[in-house]
Scaffold this motif. Sequence first.
Motif, mmCIF file in Angstrom:
data_model
loop_
_atom_site.group_PDB
_atom_site.id
_atom_site.type_symbol
_atom_site.label_atom_id
_atom_site.label_comp_id
_atom_site.label_asym_id
_atom_site.label_seq_id
_atom_site.Cartn_x
_atom_site.Cartn_y
_atom_site.Cartn_z
ATOM 1 N N ASP A 45 -29.956 -1.600 -9.390
ATOM 2 C CA ASP A 45 -30.080 -0.157 -9.586
ATOM 3 C C ASP A 45 -28.965 0.646 -8.913
ATOM 4 O O ASP A 45 -29.232 1.505 -8.072
ATOM 5 N N PRO A 46 -27.699 0.385 -9.264
ATOM 6 C CA PRO A 46 -26.610 1.121 -8.619
ATOM 7 C C PRO A 46 -26.655 2.611 -8.972
ATOM 8 O O PRO A 46 -27.119 2.995 -10.047
ATOM 9 N N SER A 47 -26.176 3.428 -8.068
ATOM 10 C CA SER A 47 -26.115 4.870 -8.288
ATOM 11 C C SER A 47 -25.180 5.168 -9.455
ATOM 12 O O SER A 47 -24.185 4.480 -9.661
ATOM 13 N N VAL A 48 -25.494 6.218 -10.212
ATOM 14 C CA VAL A 48 -24.621 6.615 -11.314
ATOM 15 C C VAL A 48 -23.494 7.509 -10.807
ATOM 16 O O VAL A 48 -22.608 7.875 -11.566
ATOM 17 N N LYS A 49 -23.522 7.858 -9.534
ATOM 18 C CA LYS A 49 -22.523 8.751 -8.965
ATOM 19 C C LYS A 49 -21.451 7.972 -8.207
ATOM 20 O O LYS A 49 -21.745 7.019 -7.489
ATOM 21 N N GLY A 50 -20.215 8.365 -8.386
ATOM 22 C CA GLY A 50 -19.122 7.855 -7.577
ATOM 23 C C GLY A 50 -18.594 6.490 -7.961
ATOM 24 O O GLY A 50 -18.991 5.881 -8.951
ATOM 25 N N CYS A 51 -17.684 6.034 -7.124
ATOM 26 C CA CYS A 51 -17.005 4.753 -7.292
ATOM 27 C C CYS A 51 -17.688 3.710 -6.417
ATOM 28 O O CYS A 51 -17.992 3.973 -5.257
ATOM 29 N N HIS A 52 -17.922 2.530 -6.981
ATOM 30 C CA HIS A 52 -18.549 1.433 -6.246
ATOM 31 C C HIS A 52 -17.498 0.342 -6.018
ATOM 32 O O HIS A 52 -16.938 -0.187 -6.981
ATOM 33 N N ARG A 53 -17.273 0.015 -4.782
ATOM 34 C CA ARG A 53 -16.258 -0.976 -4.421
ATOM 35 C C ARG A 53 -16.896 -2.353 -4.240
ATOM 36 O O ARG A 53 -17.930 -2.484 -3.581
ATOM 37 N N PHE A 54 -16.286 -3.375 -4.835
ATOM 38 C CA PHE A 54 -16.757 -4.742 -4.623
ATOM 39 C C PHE A 54 -16.249 -5.234 -3.268
ATOM 40 O O PHE A 54 -15.157 -4.860 -2.831
ATOM 41 N N ARG A 55 -17.007 -6.089 -2.599
ATOM 42 C CA ARG A 55 -16.601 -6.616 -1.284
ATOM 43 C C ARG A 55 -15.333 -7.455 -1.366
ATOM 44 O O ARG A 55 -14.546 -7.496 -0.444
ATOM 45 N N GLU A 56 -15.185 -8.152 -2.477
ATOM 46 C CA GLU A 56 -13.989 -8.957 -2.724
ATOM 47 C C GLU A 56 -13.716 -8.959 -4.216
ATOM 48 O O GLU A 56 -14.514 -8.445 -4.987
ATOM 49 N N GLY A 57 -12.579 -9.529 -4.622
ATOM 50 C CA GLY A 57 -12.234 -9.555 -6.032
ATOM 51 C C GLY A 57 -13.267 -10.295 -6.870
ATOM 52 O O GLY A 57 -13.777 -11.338 -6.473
ATOM 53 N N VAL A 58 -13.566 -9.754 -8.039
ATOM 54 C CA VAL A 58 -14.600 -10.297 -8.921
ATOM 55 C C VAL A 58 -13.956 -10.834 -10.194
ATOM 56 O O VAL A 58 -13.098 -10.186 -10.783
ATOM 57 N N VAL A 59 -14.402 -12.030 -10.618
ATOM 58 C CA VAL A 59 -13.850 -12.648 -11.830
ATOM 59 C C VAL A 59 -14.802 -12.573 -13.021
ATOM 60 O O VAL A 59 -14.377 -12.724 -14.159
#
Length: 110
Positions: A45-59
């Motif tokens: 359920d991520p927020s629809v607001k703003g930018c979400h940063r991944f902890r590390e690179g995602v493939v």
Amino acid sequence: MAARRSLTALTGVVMLGLVVTACEDHALGTIELRTERESVEVLSDPSVKGCHRFREGVVHVNNQTLNDIILYTTPDCTEPKGAESVYLPTETSDEAVRSTGLWRSFTVVH
């Protein structure tokens, strides 16, 4: 008796309105990620607001939310010159390719 039914119906409509309003701030469902090191992470359920940063690179990303998302190779949800973001509709998945790089962040389409 009719007043009681009307009150029950009105209460149901109000409750539904509150639930819908509360859900507007979140993309209901999960986003499943696989990192370069093969670890798996699930965001609920991520927020629809703003930018979400991944902890590390995602493939690999599997979007199981009710909203579409946009994936970025930058940590701040921007598109560097010459690069493009990836639009990922609901109930779909995608893999990063070497030529574009790993995904570092995402936004939810609202």
